[in-house]
Design a protein around this motif. Structure first.
Motif, PDB file in Angstrom:
ATOM      1  N   SER A  99       0.836  -1.208   0.000  1.00 44.91           N
ATOM      2  CA  SER A  99       0.000   0.000   0.000  1.00 44.91           C
ATOM      3  C   SER A  99       0.864   1.248   0.000  1.00 44.91           C
ATOM      4  O   SER A  99       0.584   2.222  -0.710  1.00 44.91           O
ATOM      5  N   LEU A 100       1.925   1.221   0.795  1.00 39.56           N
ATOM      6  CA  LEU A 100       2.851   2.359   0.847  1.00 39.56           C
ATOM      7  C   LEU A 100       3.412   2.656  -0.537  1.00 39.56           C
ATOM      8  O   LEU A 100       3.446   3.817  -0.976  1.00 39.56           O
ATOM      9  N   ALA A 101       3.839   1.597  -1.250  1.00 44.42           N
ATOM     10  CA  ALA A 101       4.430   1.775  -2.575  1.00 44.42           C
ATOM     11  C   ALA A 101       3.411   2.320  -3.571  1.00 44.42           C
ATOM     12  O   ALA A 101       3.734   3.195  -4.387  1.00 44.42           O
ATOM     13  N   GLU A 102       2.168   1.814  -3.512  1.00 46.65           N
ATOM     14  CA  GLU A 102       1.128   2.310  -4.414  1.00 46.65           C
ATOM     15  C   GLU A 102       0.914   3.808  -4.224  1.00 46.65           C
ATOM     16  O   GLU A 102       0.820   4.568  -5.192  1.00 46.65           O
ATOM     17  N   ILE A 103       0.834   4.224  -2.963  1.00 48.57           N
ATOM     18  CA  ILE A 103       0.571   5.637  -2.680  1.00 48.57           C
ATOM     19  C   ILE A 103       1.767   6.495  -3.077  1.00 48.57           C
ATOM     20  O   ILE A 103       1.622   7.563  -3.680  1.00 48.57           O
ATOM     21  N   PRO A 134      13.093  -6.206   8.846  1.00 45.99           N
ATOM     22  CA  PRO A 134      13.869  -4.993   8.579  1.00 45.99           C
ATOM     23  C   PRO A 134      13.402  -4.329   7.290  1.00 45.99           C
ATOM     24  O   PRO A 134      12.621  -4.911   6.530  1.00 45.99           O
ATOM     25  N   LEU A 135      13.891  -3.138   7.069  1.00 42.89           N
ATOM     26  CA  LEU A 135      13.489  -2.346   5.912  1.00 42.89           C
ATOM     27  C   LEU A 135      14.631  -2.287   4.899  1.00 42.89           C
ATOM     28  O   LEU A 135      15.770  -2.010   5.267  1.00 42.89           O
ATOM     29  N   HIS A 136      14.311  -2.529   3.625  1.00 48.47           N
ATOM     30  CA  HIS A 136      15.342  -2.335   2.604  1.00 48.47           C
ATOM     31  C   HIS A 136      15.232  -0.922   2.039  1.00 48.47           C
ATOM     32  O   HIS A 136      14.313  -0.154   2.381  1.00 48.47           O
ATOM     33  N   SER A 137      16.159  -0.573   1.174  1.00 52.13           N
ATOM     34  CA  SER A 137      16.231   0.818   0.704  1.00 52.13           C
ATOM     35  C   SER A 137      14.995   1.224  -0.091  1.00 52.13           C
ATOM     36  O   SER A 137      14.604   2.394  -0.083  1.00 52.13           O
ATOM     37  N   GLY A 138      14.342   0.265  -0.768  1.00 51.33           N
ATOM     38  CA  GLY A 138      13.114   0.594  -1.491  1.00 51.33           C
ATOM     39  C   GLY A 138      12.001   1.018  -0.549  1.00 51.33           C
ATOM     40  O   GLY A 138      11.270   1.985  -0.818  1.00 51.33           O
ATOM     41  N   MET A 143       8.975   5.609   1.888  1.00 53.49           N
ATOM     42  CA  MET A 143       8.607   6.387   3.076  1.00 53.49           C
ATOM     43  C   MET A 143       9.051   7.841   2.931  1.00 53.49           C
ATOM     44  O   MET A 143       8.295   8.763   3.264  1.00 53.49           O
ATOM     45  N   LEU A 144      10.273   8.035   2.438  1.00 53.97           N
ATOM     46  CA  LEU A 144      10.772   9.398   2.243  1.00 53.97           C
ATOM     47  C   LEU A 144       9.927  10.144   1.212  1.00 53.97           C
ATOM     48  O   LEU A 144       9.585  11.314   1.409  1.00 53.97           O
ATOM     49  N   ALA A 145       9.571   9.440   0.130  1.00 48.75           N
ATOM     50  CA  ALA A 145       8.741  10.073  -0.902  1.00 48.75           C
ATOM     51  C   ALA A 145       7.413  10.535  -0.318  1.00 48.75           C
ATOM     52  O   ALA A 145       6.963  11.664  -0.573  1.00 48.75           O
ATOM     53  N   LEU A 146       6.783   9.687   0.486  1.00 52.06           N
ATOM     54  CA  LEU A 146       5.507  10.067   1.092  1.00 52.06           C
ATOM     55  C   LEU A 146       5.680  11.191   2.106  1.00 52.06           C
ATOM     56  O   LEU A 146       4.849  12.093   2.183  1.00 52.06           O
ATOM     57  N   SER A 147       6.742  11.125   2.875  1.00 47.76           N
ATOM     58  CA  SER A 147       6.999  12.212   3.830  1.00 47.76           C
ATOM     59  C   SER A 147       7.200  13.537   3.097  1.00 47.76           C
ATOM     60  O   SER A 147       6.690  14.578   3.521  1.00 47.76           O
ATOM     61  N   ASP A 148       7.907  13.495   1.978  1.00 51.91           N
ATOM     62  CA  ASP A 148       8.104  14.711   1.176  1.00 51.91           C
ATOM     63  C   ASP A 148       6.791  15.255   0.637  1.00 51.91           C
ATOM     64  O   ASP A 148       6.636  16.452   0.410  1.00 51.91           O
ATOM     65  N   MET A 149       5.810  14.359   0.426  1.00 48.79           N
ATOM     66  CA  MET A 149       4.487  14.783  -0.074  1.00 48.79           C
ATOM     67  C   MET A 149       3.584  15.283   1.048  1.00 48.79           C
ATOM     68  O   MET A 149       2.489  15.760   0.782  1.00 48.79           O
ATOM     69  N   PRO A 155       5.384   4.506  12.417  1.00 48.88           N
ATOM     70  CA  PRO A 155       5.401   3.089  12.817  1.00 48.88           C
ATOM     71  C   PRO A 155       4.913   2.952  14.253  1.00 48.88           C
ATOM     72  O   PRO A 155       5.216   3.807  15.102  1.00 48.88           O
ATOM     73  N   PRO A 156       4.145   1.921  14.552  1.00 51.25           N
ATOM     74  CA  PRO A 156       3.634   1.752  15.923  1.00 51.25           C
ATOM     75  C   PRO A 156       4.735   1.233  16.855  1.00 51.25           C
ATOM     76  O   PRO A 156       4.831   0.047  17.130  1.00 51.25           O
TER      77      PRO A 156
END
Length: 198
Positions: A99-103, A134-138, A143-149, A155-156
């Protein structure tokens, strides 16, 4: 004279582990005092329904009963898919990496991702309670792209200063902090004051 606009909040539940966050969020919103009441609009992905069956004893209808309005995830013509639908914003709890990637990329072929996209374009608050490790760079780039928007990546993460005794305590505190972002007080936050939590 115009009637005062009803406060509305969109709640998305995607297929990430941690479906209890979305369920409990609906419960907390339902229990808000009358002066803070909001109308909840629920969107559950198909993967969320599968996760619900794996992680809880609840049925989809039990979760839907907690919301004021339920929208099918395939109904891209629903009211929440339009910028003319006025709301406080949207919380996705939990938010999967899909969902994150779609948005983040604007490839919104479900109602959940389309509603989130609309919230962003209308400059309303979007909060994504991402659940992955864990989180990979993608993941991190999305997350950075959405934060920039303008989205809030939340994260809980447990607040151990609150001395939680149960999983429910940790869930409630995280959701309370998320609702704080909409100026809604769930009464579940142990607030830090003068060196100790209250």
């Amino acid at each position: 004279m115009r009637k005062s606009q009803k406060k509305r909040l969109i709640v998305g539940i995607s297929g990430a582990s941690g479906v209890i966050y979305g369920v409990r969020l609906l419960e907390l919103l339902k229990s808000l005092p009358d002066e803070e009441k909001v109308e909840t609009h629920l969107i559950m992905s198909r993967a969320a329904e599968v996760t619900l069956a794996h992680e809880t004893s609840l049925k989809v209808r039990d979760v839907e009963a907690l919301a004021d309005v339920v929208h099918a995830n395939k109904d891209i013509g629903a009211s929440v898919a339009s910028g003319s639908f006025r709301s406080l914003g949207m919380i996705i709890a939990p938010c999967s990496m899909k969902s994150l990637a779609e948005i983040a990329t604007g490839v919104t072929d479900t109602l959940l991702s389309r509603a989130a996209d609309v919230v962003l374009k209308e400059r309303r608050r979007l909060v994504c309670m991402v659940r992955e490790t864990p989180l990979h760079s993608g993941h991190l780039r999305n997350m950075l792209a959405l934060s920039d928007m303008g989205a809030v990546i939340a994260p809980p993460v447990p607040a151990f200063y609150a001395k939680p005794e149960t999983i429910e305590d940790m869930v409630d505190h995280s959701l309370g902090r998320t609702l704080d972002l909409f100026d809604l007080d769930s009464g579940t936050v142990h607030r830090w004051k003068d060196g100790e939590s209250r």
